[in-house]
Design an enzyme around this catalytic site. Structure first.
Site, PDB file in Angstrom:
ATOM      1  N   ASN A  11       0.821  -1.270   0.037  1.00 17.43           N
ATOM      2  CA  ASN A  11      -0.091   0.045   0.024  1.00 17.43           C
ATOM      3  C   ASN A  11       1.019   1.131  -0.028  1.00 17.43           C
ATOM      4  O   ASN A  11       1.444   1.636   1.137  1.00 17.43           O
ATOM      5  CB  ASN A  11      -0.806  -0.112   1.268  1.00 17.43           C
ATOM      6  CG  ASN A  11      -1.743   1.270   1.534  1.00 17.43           C
ATOM      7  OD1 ASN A  11      -1.735   1.997   0.471  1.00 17.43           O
ATOM      8  ND2 ASN A  11      -2.563   1.381   2.486  1.00 17.43           N
ATOM      9  N   TRP A  12       1.157   1.767  -1.250  1.00 14.41           N
ATOM     10  CA  TRP A  12       1.858   2.863  -1.180  1.00 14.41           C
ATOM     11  C   TRP A  12       1.199   4.285  -0.768  1.00 14.41           C
ATOM     12  O   TRP A  12       2.070   4.957  -0.578  1.00 14.41           O
ATOM     13  CB  TRP A  12       2.246   3.260  -2.672  1.00 14.41           C
ATOM     14  CG  TRP A  12       3.400   2.457  -3.303  1.00 14.41           C
ATOM     15  CD1 TRP A  12       3.833   1.295  -2.679  1.00 14.41           C
ATOM     16  CD2 TRP A  12       3.994   2.377  -4.566  1.00 14.41           C
ATOM     17  NE1 TRP A  12       4.773   0.637  -3.518  1.00 14.41           N
ATOM     18  CE2 TRP A  12       4.763   1.406  -4.374  1.00 14.41           C
ATOM     19  CE3 TRP A  12       3.841   3.566  -5.418  1.00 14.41           C
ATOM     20  CZ2 TRP A  12       5.655   1.169  -5.715  1.00 14.41           C
ATOM     21  CZ3 TRP A  12       4.721   3.151  -6.668  1.00 14.41           C
ATOM     22  CH2 TRP A  12       5.633   2.146  -6.995  1.00 14.41           C
ATOM     23  N   LYS A  13      -0.053   4.112  -0.337  1.00 10.05           N
ATOM     24  CA  LYS A  13      -0.764   5.356   0.260  1.00 10.05           C
ATOM     25  C   LYS A  13      -0.424   6.573  -0.738  1.00 10.05           C
ATOM     26  O   LYS A  13      -0.283   6.470  -1.715  1.00 10.05           O
ATOM     27  CB  LYS A  13      -0.135   5.739   1.763  1.00 10.05           C
ATOM     28  CG  LYS A  13      -0.383   4.347   2.422  1.00 10.05           C
ATOM     29  CD  LYS A  13      -0.205   4.709   4.046  1.00 10.05           C
ATOM     30  CE  LYS A  13      -0.231   3.232   4.718  1.00 10.05           C
ATOM     31  NZ  LYS A  13      -0.284   3.416   6.173  1.00 10.05           N
ATOM     32  N   HIS A  91      -9.563   1.005   4.749  1.00  7.79           N
ATOM     33  CA  HIS A  91      -8.229   1.276   5.268  1.00  7.79           C
ATOM     34  C   HIS A  91      -8.501   2.245   6.420  1.00  7.79           C
ATOM     35  O   HIS A  91      -9.464   2.895   6.567  1.00  7.79           O
ATOM     36  CB  HIS A  91      -7.265   1.668   4.337  1.00  7.79           C
ATOM     37  CG  HIS A  91      -5.913   1.733   5.057  1.00  7.79           C
ATOM     38  ND1 HIS A  91      -5.528   2.558   5.948  1.00  7.79           N
ATOM     39  CD2 HIS A  91      -4.849   1.059   5.090  1.00  7.79           C
ATOM     40  CE1 HIS A  91      -4.383   2.231   6.414  1.00  7.79           C
ATOM     41  NE2 HIS A  91      -3.838   1.421   5.804  1.00  7.79           N
ATOM     42  N   GLU A  93      -7.148   4.604   7.576  1.00  8.70           N
ATOM     43  CA  GLU A  93      -7.100   5.950   7.413  1.00  8.70           C
ATOM     44  C   GLU A  93      -8.254   6.610   6.754  1.00  8.70           C
ATOM     45  O   GLU A  93      -8.603   7.700   6.977  1.00  8.70           O
ATOM     46  CB  GLU A  93      -5.805   6.072   6.427  1.00  8.70           C
ATOM     47  CG  GLU A  93      -4.693   6.185   7.371  1.00  8.70           C
ATOM     48  CD  GLU A  93      -3.148   5.487   6.558  1.00  8.70           C
ATOM     49  OE1 GLU A  93      -3.154   5.571   5.134  1.00  8.70           O
ATOM     50  OE2 GLU A  93      -2.206   5.130   7.183  1.00  8.70           O
ATOM     51  N   GLU A 161      -5.291  -4.990  10.456  1.00  8.36           N
ATOM     52  CA  GLU A 161      -4.197  -3.961  10.527  1.00  8.36           C
ATOM     53  C   GLU A 161      -4.709  -3.294  12.032  1.00  8.36           C
ATOM     54  O   GLU A 161      -5.306  -2.412  11.956  1.00  8.36           O
ATOM     55  CB  GLU A 161      -4.235  -2.890   9.534  1.00  8.36           C
ATOM     56  CG  GLU A 161      -3.910  -3.575   8.220  1.00  8.36           C
ATOM     57  CD  GLU A 161      -3.513  -2.272   7.219  1.00  8.36           C
ATOM     58  OE1 GLU A 161      -2.012  -2.535   7.027  1.00  8.36           O
ATOM     59  OE2 GLU A 161      -4.020  -1.600   6.977  1.00  8.36           O
ATOM     60  N   GLY A 167       2.411   2.388  10.884  1.00  7.87           N
ATOM     61  CA  GLY A 167       3.389   3.490  10.999  1.00  7.87           C
ATOM     62  C   GLY A 167       4.059   3.721  12.160  1.00  7.87           C
ATOM     63  O   GLY A 167       4.683   4.701  12.260  1.00  7.87           O
ATOM     64  N   SER A 203       3.476  -2.081  10.268  1.00  6.67           N
ATOM     65  CA  SER A 203       5.020  -2.218  10.698  1.00  6.67           C
ATOM     66  C   SER A 203       5.636  -3.326  10.325  1.00  6.67           C
ATOM     67  O   SER A 203       6.810  -3.755  10.792  1.00  6.67           O
ATOM     68  CB  SER A 203       5.063  -1.642  12.284  1.00  6.67           C
ATOM     69  OG  SER A 203       4.786  -0.688  12.437  1.00  6.67           O
ATOM     70  N   GLY A 224       2.919  -1.119   4.362  1.00  6.60           N
ATOM     71  CA  GLY A 224       3.062   0.314   4.007  1.00  6.60           C
ATOM     72  C   GLY A 224       4.301   0.761   3.717  1.00  6.60           C
ATOM     73  O   GLY A 224       4.814   0.707   2.615  1.00  6.60           O
ATOM     74  N   GLY A 225       4.878   1.416   4.629  1.00  5.71           N
ATOM     75  CA  GLY A 225       6.101   2.075   4.541  1.00  5.71           C
ATOM     76  C   GLY A 225       7.377   1.502   3.918  1.00  5.71           C
ATOM     77  O   GLY A 225       7.946   1.885   3.064  1.00  5.71           O
TER      78      GLY A 225
HETATM   79  P1  13P Z   1       3.052   0.387   7.851  1.00  8.17           P
HETATM   80  O1  13P Z   1       3.546  -0.743   7.250  1.00  8.17           O
HETATM   81  O2  13P Z   1       3.813   1.760   7.168  1.00  8.17           O
HETATM   82  O3  13P Z   1       2.763   0.261   9.260  1.00  8.17           O
HETATM   83  O4  13P Z   1       1.674   0.813   7.201  1.00  8.17           O
HETATM   84  C1  13P Z   1       0.720  -0.399   7.224  1.00  8.17           C
HETATM   85  C2  13P Z   1      -0.505  -0.174   6.194  1.00  8.17           C
HETATM   86  O5  13P Z   1      -1.082   0.722   6.677  1.00  8.17           O
HETATM   87  C3  13P Z   1      -0.749  -0.737   5.265  1.00  8.17           C
HETATM   88  O6  13P Z   1      -2.181  -0.622   4.567  1.00  8.17           O
END
Ligand code: 13P
Length: 239
Positions: A11-13, A91, A93, A161, A167, A203, A224-225
């Site tokens: 997920n590149w957000k 998600h 967010e 999640e 994050g 994470s 994510g990151g």
């Molecule tokens: P991180 O891997 O940066 O914690 O993010 C997870 C995420 O929100 C994937 O959708």
């Protein structure tokens, strides 16, 4: 030990660029795992022309509507035309920052299935819910609200999640992941006829991926990151 047939989703957000996509075009096939990259909408065309064929393309959101006067929205059928096969729905967010409720998420799941996309439905507790021992209660109501009325034969992926792990560098311990994934699996099995993969997200990185992915009922990872760094993501794809 290698784990067979897991799903690794990126997920590149609201990150990434044409340049980054070019770097990812050099990814080589992971032996066993299915790879899905979910870039921002504006990079979907580049993803299609740049990424190797074994990588599936996902979007990060879709409208609950099919078409009409919904300025700024993008429908699941429009995504389908862009060779998208998966879409993240609900998600944390989106739930928190854009006030998406389980009812909206349910409608988005339905819209994506109508357009033959596989929704990756995200669920997970906040820190205060965890501290109040309400993790399973939260998962229960999110699954009831967003998935209970979906056809039992639908193809769906669920991503667990924990919001407090996203994050932050924090991750649940092995027993916590075991317990939540077993709970989710048992609940999904009561409703769906097919085996629904349950990804872990929060994470996940190249150092912890092998350990997390080998926990019972973890069907893969939503990253994510660490999915924005080619070398790290390559290592995760091969874990
Ligand atoms: P991180 O891997 O940066 O914690 O993010 C997870 C995420 O929100 C994937 O959708």
């Amino acid at each position: 030990m290698k784990n067979n047939n897991k799903i690794i989703a990126a997920n590149w957000k609201m990150n990434g660029s044409e340049e980054l996509m070019k770097e990812f075009s050099q990814l080589t096939r992971a032996k066993h795992n299915e790879i899905i990259i979910c870039p921002p909408f504006t990079l979907l065309d580049t993803a299609k022309t740049t990424l190797p064929n074994f990588i599936k393309i996902g979007a990060q959101n879709c409208s609950e509507e099919d078409k009409g006067p919904f300025t700024g929205e993008i429908s699941a059928s429009m995504l389908r035309e862009k060779s998208v096969s998966h879409v993240l729905v609900g998600h944390s967010e989106r739930r928190t920052l854009f006030k998406e409720t389980d009812d909206v998420i349910f409608k988005k799941v339905k819209a994506s299935i109508r357009s033959k996309l596989t929704p990756i439905v995200c669920i997970g507790e906040t820190l205060s819910e965890k501290e109040a021992n309400k993790t399973l209660q939260t998962l229960d109501s999110q699954i009831n609200g967003s998935l209970a009325k979906i056809e039992p034969y639908a193809q769906v992926i669920v991503a667990y999640e924990p919001v407090w792990a996203i994050g932050t560098g924090l991750i649940p311990n092995e027993n916590e992941i075991k317990e939540t994934h077993l709970y989710i699996k048992t609940k999904l099995n009561q409703h769906f006829n097919t085996d629904i993969p349950i990804l872990y997200g929060g994470s996940a990185n190249s150092e912890n991926c092998s350990q997390i992915i080998s926990i019972d009922n973890v069907g893969g990872l939503l990253v994510g990151g660490a999915s924005l760094k080619k070398h790290d993501f390559k290592a995760i794809c091969n874990c």
